[in-house]
Design an enzyme around this catalytic site. Structure first.
Site, PDB file in Angstrom:
ATOM      1  CD  GLU A   1     -91.212-126.765 -79.338  1.00 39.54           C
ATOM      2  OE1 GLU A   1     -91.360-127.870 -79.880  1.00 39.54           O
ATOM      3  OE2 GLU A   1     -90.585-126.618 -78.272  1.00 39.54           O
TER       4      GLU A   1
ATOM      5  NE  ARG B   1     -93.113-130.208 -80.830  1.00 39.32           N
ATOM      6  CZ  ARG B   1     -93.612-130.447 -79.634  1.00 39.32           C
ATOM      7  NH1 ARG B   1     -94.759-131.088 -79.516  1.00 39.32           N
ATOM      8  NH2 ARG B   1     -92.986-130.048 -78.542  1.00 39.32           N
TER       9      ARG B   1
ATOM     10  CG  ASP C   1     -81.766-128.818 -75.846  1.00 34.66           C
ATOM     11  OD1 ASP C   1     -81.974-127.791 -76.520  1.00 34.66           O
ATOM     12  OD2 ASP C   1     -82.698-129.484 -75.340  1.00 34.66           O
TER      13      ASP C   1
ATOM     14  CD  GLU D   1     -84.915-134.960 -73.731  1.00 35.41           C
ATOM     15  OE1 GLU D   1     -85.518-134.134 -74.444  1.00 35.41           O
ATOM     16  OE2 GLU D   1     -85.424-135.478 -72.709  1.00 35.41           O
TER      17      GLU D   1
END
Length: 806
Positions: A444, A448, A574, A707
């Site tokens: 994460e 970011r 993903d 998405e």
């Protein structure tokens, strides 16, 4: 005597109408709506209607003005540099009709010195005919364009006026500026060398008189349309000949319909849109309604969105003509895709494309406004903390790194918020530190924090961001000190102690350790430090040793061996698949191992997962349960379009791959379209019953996911089809309607309820991804070339490069 002014007030998205029989108002603002109203006002209507000799085509009702009444459209910014207007008019002969008669105006009568606004009017002799004129304000005073051809008295005539060139809506060249007048679809006056017209930034538009109530119109008017775009000659001719009227860019449409027998019935419009009929008595505001209007006015809440292109007939045929039923296997799916209505390039005329661009620029301002609302709310209630809690107006801290600030850097830059970018830059420089006792997710914070800092450097060239990026990457390096280089899931920035997730039983997640490559390789290139690059290649070696086209979602961190888990393009995997084609493009199309891995992943997806629904033939990519698909998987249409454009997979037809991307994007759009709230469920289950709905919601939350709008941006970029902007606008409007709070935007806990209940969280990716992708979707100028920039999974733009090491 000044005419009585009847008001059409548009206040805060609420449309108020007085003294009109049938009126349609199309407002492409925050709410893209078409409203049909029925309010009886016989004193303003021609009860007998035009005779057959007048050849007026719209029926027995029209607006009748005798010089004592006019209309005012208030609190709506209709004026624009690109503007078109049309109307049907029947000027009344007689001595009282001599002089000027205003059709549409937003300026007072007369003109001395610098001026703004315009007046579109007839100059009449009082006997047999009138010339058509435009007077407009410039920095040097007023200018006028007049026709030599004239409009006959006591006869219906179609008239039009256009500001701006339909060939180049954004040109600033004087030679491209144009003012044109039309009678019955023919250009009768033009000025190609006009001084720059000064528009009215905000205020009222007047129909039937000037802004000060002078020069009133006498006669009959109907079918008054205003577009915030420059129509072509063909569009003006179509409007006059009653073929399909142009709706794209339409901001106002006034129409007096046929008699009262239509009252209470739902009737189709003469344009590509849906209609809502509401009886006036049912629409009166309640006494306790805060939005109640003054006595004598009727409030109507917009409810129905205008469709764009492809037109309604396309979608009417879609469910009937397209192949349906389950399909399995690469060869069968490829064969079926060639029959898809989405196969091949979109048929979009140059006029439609320009029209879509004009409307997109208007809508983009609404996206920017939404971003500023979210940003300013965060700044007020959570500055320096990770995330805003919009309902409690406080904050949450998972990593204590001011995540929303860093995650928003690239969006601030791309969207042109230079002051806010500088504000964020100063915080990063002075307050962002990594020598703190805090445990963070490697994945994460990589996408970011590291991604945000490297992107800010690539976009701005400011070396401060690169220094911070290197500092943070070095703080993460202890997580990679494992036997096979698979990093721990979490690590402490101060002590370097880390571990794999306990909830996975100590296993590493493919999407976590397989989605670090873009950020670390970009950092390696910019710092000329190959150690970051080598860390990523070591991870790829481990994944490739598994030999699977679709690797396991979990790996044993200590041994580097596969550890099972779902086979999926949703959670746990993903972004790993997203990064395969992007790595090849990012590194100058030099690392062919990622090209090979992507081709194998596609073959695995088509052979093992991809299918099509029974009822409507929706293509979807579930996990290996064969039924469940997460919204997270809706990143895939965009990645497929990106890969098809760059021809990443040798031996797979890129046109068929693009067709599958379009089909899958249509499915993802349906997750929103078929939801009671207009917001997509976090996961759905596709039905195996041929007679049942295609899918039903499973996880009912909406976490402000990016998405689908991400994929719509990619498909719009590569295909130029305006339909993706329309789908994106519907999604944005649903978010505005349900998720917007006085301080930011909130998650939804159940999309099947309308209105849905909310959850008190606004994750940083709502700014960095959702709003930035929407901004780019509505940006005809394409601020970033997808041949030279690659977005990481958090929408941070990274500059492509060719790896070179000293």
């Amino acid at each position: 005597m000044l005419p009585v002014r009847h008001v059409l007030a548009i206040v805060g998205g609420l449309i108020t109408v007085t003294c009109i029989w049938h009126i349609r108002v199309a407002s492409f603002g925050m709410n893209t709506q078409v409203i049909r109203r029925q309010i009886e006002s016989p004193e303003l209507l021609s009860q007998t209607g035009p005779s057959e000799s007048t050849q007026y085509p719209y029926g027995a009702r029209s607006l009748s003005l005798d010089g004592t009444a006019s209309f005012e459209v208030s609190d709506m910014d209709l004026d624009a540099s690109a503007l078109s207007m049309t109307a049907w008019v029947l000027p009344q002969a007689g001595a009282s009709s001599s002089g000027s008669m205003i059709l549409v105006s937003n300026k007072p009568s007369g003109c001395q010195g610098p001026s703004k606004g315009f007046s579109w009017y007839l100059r009449c002799s009082g006997k047999s005919s009138c010339s058509i004129n435009i007077e407009y304000g410039t920095a040097n005073g007023c200018q006028r364009v007049e026709s030599s051809t004239e409009v006959a008295m006591d006869s219906w005539t179609h008239v039009g006026a256009v500001f701006g060139s339909p060939l180049n809506l954004r040109s600033k060249s004087d030679s491209d500026r144009k003012i044109a007048l039309y009678i019955n679809g023919k250009e009768v006056a033009v000025n190609n060398r006009a001084d720059e017209r000064q528009t009215v930034e905000s205020g009222r538009m007047y129909i039937g008189s000037s802004a000060d109530g002078k020069q009133p119109f006498r006669g009959q008017m109907d079918e008054i349309r205003i577009w915030q775009r420059s129509l072509s000659h063909e569009s003006i001719r179509s409007d006059s000949s009653l073929t399909q009227p142009e709706v794209r860019g339409l901001v106002l449409h006034l129409s007096m319909e046929k008699g009262s027998e239509e009252r209470g019935k739902l009737q189709p419009l003469k344009q590509k849109s849906e209609t809502v009929n509401i009886d006036a008595a049912e629409s009166k505001p309640k006494s306790d309604d805060k939005s109640a209007q003054p006595s004598g006015q009727v409030a109507v809440q917009p409810t129905t969105a205008v469709q764009f292109t492809p037109d309604a007939s396309f979608f009417a045929k879609l469910s009937k003509q397209r192949p349906k039923g389950p399909v399995h296997g690469f060869d069968q799916i490829m064969s079926e895709l060639s029959k898809s209505p989405f196969h091949g390039p979109a048929v979009v005329s140059a006029d439609e494309r320009l029209n879509s661009d004009s409307l997109a620029l208007m809508r983009r301002e609404k996206i920017k406004s939404a971003f500023l609302h979210a940003w300013n709310s965060y700044k007020k209630h959570a500055w320096g903390h990770d995330e805003l809690k919009p309902m409690a107006e406080t904050y949450s801290d998972n990593f204590r790194l001011g995540v929303t600030i860093v995650d928003s850097l690239s969006a601030l830059w791309v969207m042109g918020f230079k002051d806010q970018f500088e504000e964020a830059r100063n915080w990063v420089k002075n307050d962002l530190t990594f020598d703190k006792d805090t445990t963070v997710s490697v994945f994460e914070t990589n996408i970011r924090i590291l991604g945000g800092l490297v992107s800010a450097y690539d976009l701005s060239g400011d070396s401060m961001f690169l220094d911070k990026a290197k500092e943070f990457a070095d703080a993460l390096l202890p997580a990679f000190n494992t036997p096979h280089g698979i990093p721990h899931g979490v690590t402490n920035l101060k002590t370097g102690q880390g571990e794999y997730y306990k909830w996975t039983g100590g296993k590493a997640i493919l999407a976590d350790f397989g989605s670090l490559h873009l950020e670390f390789k970009s950092l390696a290139h910019s710092t000329r430090s190959k150690k970051y690059y080598d860390l990523m290649e070591r991870i790829t070696d481990v994944i490739n040793r598994s030999g699977a086209n679709l690797p396991s979602s979990f790996f044993h961190g200590e041994s580097g061996s596969p550890a099972g888990g779902p086979v999926t393009f949703g959670a746990y995997a993903d972004s790993f698949y997203e990064y395969l084609p992007k790595q090849w493009v990012l590194t100058g199309k030099t690392e062919d191992r990622y090209k090979t891995m992507w081709k194998k992943a596609l073959e695995g997806m088509f052979n093992q997962l991809a299918s099509r629904s029974h009822r409507d033939g929706l293509y979807f990519v579930p996990d290996n349960s064969k039924r469940t698909m997460e919204h997270l998987a809706c990143f895939l249409p965009g990645t497929l379009a990106f890969a098809a454009h760059h021809k990443v997979a040798d031996g797979i037809d890129p046109e068929l791959l693009m067709t599958f991307a379009k089909e899958f994007a249509y499915t993802c759009y349906q997750l929103y379209k078929r939801s009671p709230s207009g917001l997509a469920a976090d996961s759905v289950s596709f039905n195996d019953n041929p007679t049942a709905e295609d899918f039903h919601p499973q996880g009912r939350q909406f976490h402000l996911r990016p998405e689908t709008v991400e994929s719509l941006f990619y498909l719009s970029y590569f295909t130029g089809d305006p339909i993706y902007r329309e789908w994106g606008w519907e999604i944005f409007e649903a978010i505005e309607k349900h998720c917007r709070k006085s301080s930011g935007y909130a998650h939804v806990s159940d999309v099947t309820r309308n209105p849905p209940p909310l959850e008190d969280r606004m994750e940083s990716f709502f700014l960095s991804e959702v709003l930035q992708y929407l901004y780019l979707l509505f940006s005809p100028d394409k601020p970033l070339s997808l041949d030279n920039w690659v977005f990481n999974t958090e929408a941070h733009a990274l500059k492509t490069f060719t790896p070179k090491w000293e």
